[in-house]
Design a protein around this motif. Structure first.
Motif, short mmCIF file in Angstrom:
data_model
loop_
_atom_site.label_atom_id
_atom_site.label_comp_id
_atom_site.label_asym_id
_atom_site.label_seq_id
_atom_site.Cartn_x
_atom_site.Cartn_y
_atom_site.Cartn_z
N VAL A 212 0.83 -1.50 -0.14
CA VAL A 212 -0.34 -0.09 -0.32
C VAL A 212 1.40 1.51 -0.06
O VAL A 212 1.73 1.34 0.83
CB VAL A 212 -0.78 0.23 1.21
N VAL A 213 0.45 2.21 -0.83
CA VAL A 213 1.09 3.68 -0.84
C VAL A 213 0.70 5.19 0.21
O VAL A 213 -0.31 4.98 -0.52
CB VAL A 213 1.62 3.56 -2.72
N TRP A 214 1.83 5.19 0.02
CA TRP A 214 0.49 6.31 1.05
C TRP A 214 1.90 7.61 1.01
O TRP A 214 3.07 7.74 0.73
CB TRP A 214 1.18 6.07 2.95
N LEU A 215 1.00 8.44 1.19
CA LEU A 215 1.44 9.83 0.56
C LEU A 215 1.82 11.33 1.98
O LEU A 215 0.96 11.24 3.06
CB LEU A 215 0.76 11.12 -0.30
N GLY A 216 2.75 11.27 2.87
CA GLY A 216 2.68 11.56 3.72
C GLY A 216 3.30 13.31 3.45
O GLY A 216 4.11 14.12 2.91
N ARG A 217 2.36 14.52 3.81
CA ARG A 217 1.85 15.46 3.60
C ARG A 217 3.02 16.51 4.84
O ARG A 217 2.27 16.30 6.27
CB ARG A 217 1.03 16.36 3.25
N THR A 218 3.47 17.80 4.52
CA THR A 218 3.76 18.76 5.37
C THR A 218 2.53 19.61 5.64
O THR A 218 2.08 19.87 5.34
CB THR A 218 5.03 19.71 5.46
N LYS A 219 2.77 21.04 6.44
CA LYS A 219 1.60 21.44 6.82
C LYS A 219 1.65 22.75 6.48
O LYS A 219 0.63 22.74 5.85
CB LYS A 219 2.24 22.58 8.25
N THR A 220 1.96 23.08 4.70
CA THR A 220 1.93 23.31 3.63
C THR A 220 0.94 22.58 2.68
O THR A 220 0.62 23.30 1.64
CB THR A 220 2.86 24.47 2.99
N GLY A 221 1.12 21.14 2.68
CA GLY A 221 0.83 20.21 1.68
C GLY A 221 1.65 19.73 0.58
O GLY A 221 0.76 19.59 -0.04
N ASP A 222 2.42 20.13 0.96
CA ASP A 222 3.18 19.38 0.42
C ASP A 222 3.77 17.89 0.40
O ASP A 222 4.31 17.59 1.77
CB ASP A 222 5.07 20.24 0.11
N VAL A 223 4.48 16.90 -0.52
CA VAL A 223 4.94 15.89 -0.43
C VAL A 223 6.15 15.39 0.12
O VAL A 223 7.08 16.11 -0.26
CB VAL A 223 4.70 14.61 -1.21
N ALA A 224 6.48 15.36 1.66
CA ALA A 224 7.42 15.01 2.13
C ALA A 224 8.14 13.65 2.11
O ALA A 224 9.58 13.63 2.06
CB ALA A 224 7.81 15.58 3.58
N ALA A 225 7.38 12.58 1.69
CA ALA A 225 7.61 11.92 1.97
C ALA A 225 6.20 11.14 1.10
O ALA A 225 5.19 10.92 0.99
CB ALA A 225 8.02 10.94 3.30
N ILE A 226 7.43 9.09 1.12
CA ILE A 226 6.47 8.13 -0.38
C ILE A 226 6.45 7.32 0.24
O ILE A 226 8.14 6.53 0.67
CB ILE A 226 5.83 8.25 -1.14
N VAL A 227 5.66 6.31 0.93
CA VAL A 227 5.92 4.66 2.08
C VAL A 227 4.83 4.04 1.35
O VAL A 227 4.30 4.04 1.34
CB VAL A 227 5.62 5.32 3.33
#
Length: 210
Positions: free
Chosen positions: A185-200
């Motif tokens: 399963v793929v997850w996107l981790g977003r910062t408080k500004t909405g940018d993608v910081a990590a793909i897990v």
């Protein structure tokens, strides 16, 4: 592996596996090959496209990290301390992640998802990969080459724990494999500004504090 909810499972460490070049900003997260596509590939027939994420990332070079867990389990009547890859992470930035969302592909339709359904990729050989989508045809070719039904030796860089990196120098792009039992399963981790910081890639949703 650890089916008993009372079994203690702990993260023992996070290891940097390698780096990956993604010049196109388009990312594939999928198995590097699927058994049902080999016949078509060998005969020059079209195969279905890889699972490319709908989200775009800046062109760049990124770290690939593996999180390891340890926990006891029973095998053939014996108690064993098992070590497993819990998740593989592509680090886009070091900014804190404040929330996670599903990593949808360009073909996923969120309106058709059922409650609790997790879009994922499947893998016949328990192997997943991150790869630049623009160079996918070249990068995945070594995994689709068979001689008399047996995978041909690949000209790839062997990384730790059986992982591999394939390079396409003409496009300055890479493909990196990792363990993914039956897929992931793929997850996107977003910062408080909405940018993608990590793909897990994981078998479940990661802790938002990771």
């Amino acid at each position: 592996m650890y089916d008993d909810p009372m079994t203690p499972v702990v993260v023992t460490g996070i290891e940097e596996l390698t780096t990956i070049r993604v010049p196109s900003g388009r990312l594939v997260v999928d198995a590097p090959w699927h058994d049902d596509q080999v016949w078509e590939y060998q005969r020059g027939l079209p195969t279905r496209p890889p699972r490319e994420l709908a989200v775009r990332i800046p062109s760049g070079v990124y770290r690939v990290e593996i999180a390891w867990t340890a926990g006891p389990y029973e095998f053939m009547g014996e108690h064993v301390d098992g070590i497993e890859c819990a998740a593989t992470r592509l680090c886009i930035s070091d900014d804190p992640v404040v929330g996670w969302e599903m990593g949808l592909s360009v073909e996923d339709d969120i309106a058709r998802l059922q409650p609790g359904e997790e879009p994922r990729f499947f893998s016949d050989a328990n192997v997943g990969c991150f790869a630049d989508a623009g160079a996918w045809t070249t990068l995945s070719a070594p995994f689709r080459t068979f001689i008399d039904g047996v995978p041909a030796p690949r000209d790839s860089e062997q990384l730790a724990d059986g992982c591999e990196r394939v390079r396409d120098e003409s496009q300055q792009a890479d493909l990196v494999t990792f363990g993914a039992e039956s897929g992931g399963v793929v997850w996107l981790g977003r910062t408080k500004t909405g940018d993608v910081a990590a793909i897990v890639v994981t078998s479940g949703m990661p802790d938002a504090k990771a």
